[in-house]
Design an enzyme around this catalytic site. Structure first.
Site, PDB file in Angstrom:
ATOM      1  N   SER A 250       0.708  -1.367   0.005  1.00  0.00           N
ATOM      2  CA  SER A 250      -0.060   0.037   0.028  1.00  0.00           C
ATOM      3  C   SER A 250       0.839   1.185   0.058  1.00  0.00           C
ATOM      4  O   SER A 250       1.793   1.550  -0.980  1.00  0.00           O
ATOM      5  CB  SER A 250      -0.904  -0.003   1.199  1.00  0.00           C
TER       6      SER A 250
ATOM      7  N   ASP B  72      -1.377   1.495  -3.941  1.00  0.00           N
ATOM      8  CA  ASP B  72      -2.572   0.353  -4.100  1.00  0.00           C
ATOM      9  C   ASP B  72      -3.789   1.114  -4.628  1.00  0.00           C
ATOM     10  O   ASP B  72      -4.952   0.382  -4.818  1.00  0.00           O
ATOM     11  CB  ASP B  72      -2.626  -0.813  -3.263  1.00  0.00           C
TER      12      ASP B  72
ATOM     13  N   LYS C  34     -11.450   0.759   0.804  1.00  0.00           N
ATOM     14  CA  LYS C  34     -11.351   2.238   0.765  1.00  0.00           C
ATOM     15  C   LYS C  34     -11.001   2.494  -0.657  1.00  0.00           C
ATOM     16  O   LYS C  34     -10.455   1.490  -1.222  1.00  0.00           O
ATOM     17  CB  LYS C  34     -10.647   2.900   1.650  1.00  0.00           C
TER      18      LYS C  34
ATOM     19  N   ASP D  84      -6.253   2.760  -2.911  1.00  0.00           N
ATOM     20  CA  ASP D  84      -7.186   3.071  -2.114  1.00  0.00           C
ATOM     21  C   ASP D  84      -7.220   4.208  -1.200  1.00  0.00           C
ATOM     22  O   ASP D  84      -8.335   4.551  -0.468  1.00  0.00           O
ATOM     23  CB  ASP D  84      -7.387   1.710  -1.036  1.00  0.00           C
ATOM     24  N   ARG D  85      -6.108   4.928  -1.344  1.00  0.00           N
ATOM     25  CA  ARG D  85      -6.419   6.222  -0.468  1.00  0.00           C
ATOM     26  C   ARG D  85      -6.292   7.461  -1.442  1.00  0.00           C
ATOM     27  O   ARG D  85      -5.936   7.335  -2.596  1.00  0.00           O
ATOM     28  CB  ARG D  85      -4.882   6.513   0.369  1.00  0.00           C
TER      29      ARG D  85
HETATM   30  C1  VG1 Z   1      -2.445   2.762   8.420  1.00  0.00           C
HETATM   31  C2  VG1 Z   1      -3.563   3.921   8.745  1.00  0.00           C
HETATM   32  C3  VG1 Z   1      -5.097   3.055   8.747  1.00  0.00           C
HETATM   33  C4  VG1 Z   1      -5.315   2.274   7.380  1.00  0.00           C
HETATM   34  C5  VG1 Z   1      -4.025   1.349   6.977  1.00  0.00           C
HETATM   35  C6  VG1 Z   1      -3.991   0.583   5.911  1.00  0.00           C
HETATM   36  O1  VG1 Z   1      -2.348   1.869   9.600  1.00  0.00           O
HETATM   37  O2  VG1 Z   1      -3.554   4.459   9.941  1.00  0.00           O
HETATM   38  O3  VG1 Z   1      -5.939   4.256   8.853  1.00  0.00           O
HETATM   39  O4  VG1 Z   1      -6.394   1.635   7.314  1.00  0.00           O
HETATM   40  O5  VG1 Z   1      -2.680   1.978   7.241  1.00  0.00           O
HETATM   41  O6  VG1 Z   1      -3.988   1.717   4.765  1.00  0.00           O
HETATM   42  P1  VG1 Z   1      -1.714   2.004  10.734  1.00  0.00           P
HETATM   43  O7  VG1 Z   1      -1.776   1.006  11.630  1.00  0.00           O
HETATM   44  O8  VG1 Z   1      -0.059   2.042  10.345  1.00  0.00           O
HETATM   45  O9  VG1 Z   1      -1.791   3.318  11.403  1.00  0.00           O
HETATM   46  V1  VG1 Z   1      -3.290   1.180   3.369  1.00  0.00           V
HETATM   47  O10 VG1 Z   1      -3.727   2.481   1.986  1.00  0.00           O
HETATM   48  O11 VG1 Z   1      -1.532   1.469   3.672  1.00  0.00           O
HETATM   49  O12 VG1 Z   1      -3.712  -0.238   3.010  1.00  0.00           O
HETATM   50 CO    CO Z   2      -3.609   1.915   0.373  1.00  0.00          CO
END
Ligand code: VG1
Ligand code: CO
Length: 543
Positions: free
Chosen positions: A113, A279, A376, A281-282
């Site tokens: 991601s 990826d 997302k 989704d953001r």
């Molecule tokens: C982070 C974000 C979280 C999100 C996750 C995956 O997680 O804070 O909100 O769902 O990344 O996003 P963490 O545990 O590092 O706070 V993605 O776009 O990297 O799949």
């Molecule tokens: Co992502």
């Protein structure tokens, strides 16, 4: 007939999926048995015999070779069909859509991601369920337990499948369907949004910049924004997915999407700017001269969703992760619909979406989406904004100011302290947890603490309990601090400090968030002893 080999292996420590799948340094994933052990554990838990799965990834280094390994293992474990994005490419939301559209038994997404990619950076694998959403905690825990007892995996002896163009192939007893990664997803978007209105907006001279950050959304954004909606050629930059993301850190925030931010704050800036992550989704959205915080974006989209054809019937409810600001809760209250608060990570939204309790969900970490898929969805959010801009005929700045006038403003910021020695980060969290009972009633930096706890969530659909999801300190004036450790990093620990303060208006709505939050920031440092524990005075990334 190809030969199936059973390979003797031994458990590998640490194959524990985090917030979103298993993420490790690429070199670790490429190590002996590493990918194979994890994939076999996934198949052992979800079952593979007679099943159909979707497979794709964000195109990062090792994506292509990992795909071939996963295909051979799926064939050896008895899968009957795999639907694979051309070039082993699928954005995360597109993969979620394909799983649902084809009613498959789930899918495997190869991505780390927003983490950087390349031989010295990160790789990742996650499993999504038949509903298209990330496996829930109970399933990822079972996969982890399986990795700790694994003794063998199955592998088909065969050559690589040609994934370079759409078509059907056979691999052992399995069919491999290579599909265009964009077509079905673009069709889904056409069904949700008023493409004619957005086309008219672009035709009227509206200008946009989309930064795909050399990651997976490039082909999707070019097809949808430029080809179908008529945005000027070159609207999408960094549009070719590269194995190392061109050296960029594909995390769409003001720090890592700096070029976009700078352009949006120049005199001749486009009307609208957006960026997406590795990826896809953001999303980050920016107006000319104004940054939209993800928590505000979620609230504004919820308040205006009815302007898009796919949501004209209204929303059933909204959901946000706990550290996300409460801005969307105010919209839900005005709409008379429920607002849910879940732990961090999209997997917690799946049940709410499946049960029809929520239509739109979001996280402060640049994630927004709806019940159209179970992930997302970065481009979805961009199109939702474009649909709203076309329908309202106002600038991004005007829409935001209107919103704050109506609902008040939840000033919000997240401060990340990265690459902390894990033991020190754990000690900080342990000290905070130990201090919790004594906090209510105390004052700090002129703020009175009303409540403090370690967030726990009981899923309203299946009753499952998730504990220790983040330390919350709530103040009498409605301000809030949340502390948690990241579950997506691959090096050291990252402390995330989430800061929020509510201003009801009508005055005081136009401050710089860091200034508006200054006392809350000081309180956050004081309460957790951030400098004493970590040796850090200042965060590495501020969003
Ligand atoms: C982070 C974000 C979280 C999100 C996750 C995956 O997680 O804070 O909100 O769902 O990344 O996003 P963490 O545990 O590092 O706070 V993605 O776009 O990297 O799949
Ligand atoms: Co992502």
């Amino acid at each position: 007939m190809s030969q199936i080999t059973t390979v003797q292996t031994a458990p590998i420590q640490g194959q524990k999926p985090g917030t979103s799948g298993l993420r490790k340094k690429t070199a670790v994933f490429m190590g002996r048995h590493y990918l194979e052990n994890f994939v076999q554990s996934v198949f052992d838990v979800v079952g593979c015999q007679g099943k159909t799965f979707v497979l794709g990834g964000d195109g990062r280094y090792f994506n292509d070779r990992a795909a071939q390994v996963i295909l051979r293992m799926a064939a050896a474990n008895g899968a009957v069909r795999m639907i694979v994005g051309q070039g082993a490419i699928l954005s995360t939301p597109a993969a979620s859509h394909l799983i649902r559209l084809n009613r498959t038994d789930g899918g495997i997404i190869m991505s780390a991601s927003h983490n950087p990619g390349g031989p010295d950076e990160d790789f990742g694998v996650k499993f999504n369920m038949p509903n298209g959403g990330p496996a829930p905690e109970a399933v990822t825990e079972a996969m982890y337990r399986r990795t700790l007892e694994l003794a063998e995996y199955r592998m088909l002896e065969a050559q690589d499948v040609d994934l370079s163009r759409p078509g059907r192939h056979r691999l052992g007893g399995m069919v491999v369907d290579v599909v265009d990664p964009v077509a079905d997803y673009a069709a889904l978007m056409e069904g949700l949004f008023d493409f004619a209105a957005i086309r008219a907006l672009f035709a009227s001279g509206f200008r946009m910049r989309m930064d795909s950050m050399c990651a997976v959304t490039g082909p999707y954004a070019v097809e949808i924004l430029e080809n179908r909606l008529g945005a000027a050629r070159g609207t999408v930059v960094n549009a070719t997915p590269l194995p190392d993301f061109g050296g960029m850190h594909p995390d769409p925030n003001p720090t890592w999407a700096r070029a976009l931010m700078e352009e949006m704050f120049t005199a001749g800036a486009p009307d609208f700017g957006a960026a997406s992550d590795g990826d896809g989704d953001r999303n980050m959205v920016v107006g000319r001269g104004i940054y939209v915080s993800p928590s505000d974006s979620l609230a504004v989209l919820a308040a205006n969703a009815h302007l898009a054809p796919g949501y004209a019937g209204g929303l059933k409810g909204v959901a946000r992760s706990m550290p996300t600001s409460a801005a969307v809760d105010r919209v839900a209250a005005a709409l008379g619909i429920p607002a849910y608060e879940t732990p961090t990570g999209w997997k917690f939204f799946g049940n709410l979406l499946d049960a029809g309790k929520a239509t739109i969900c979001g996280e402060e970490s640049f994630g927004t989406g709806s019940d159209h898929v179970r992930e997302k969805d970065g481009l979805w959010a961009v199109l939702m904004w474009l649909n709203m801009l076309a329908a309202r005929g106002q600038t991004v700045a005007a829409i935001l100011r209107d919103h704050w006038q109506r609902f008040g403003r939840n000033y919000y910021s997240r401060h990340d302290f990265e690459a902390i020695e894990p033991a020190r980060a754990e000690a900080l969290m342990a000290a905070l947890r130990a201090a919790l009972p004594g906090l209510p009633g105390r004052g700090v930096e002129g703020l009175a603490i009303a409540e403090a706890d370690d967030f726990a969530y009981t899923d309203p659909v299946d009753g499952s309990l998730s504990e220790r999801q983040g330390v919350r300190v709530m103040f009498r004036d409605g301000s809030r601090i949340v502390y948690r450790l990241s579950g997506t990093g691959t090096e050291g620990a990252t402390l995330r400090v989430y800061l929020e303060r509510y201003a009801p208006g009508p005055g005081g709505l136009d401050l710089d968030p860091q200034e508006a939050l200054a006392p809350v920031i000081r309180a956050a440092h004081r309460l957790a002893g951030i400098a004493a524990h970590t040796g850090r005075e200042n965060p590495d990334v501020v969003t």
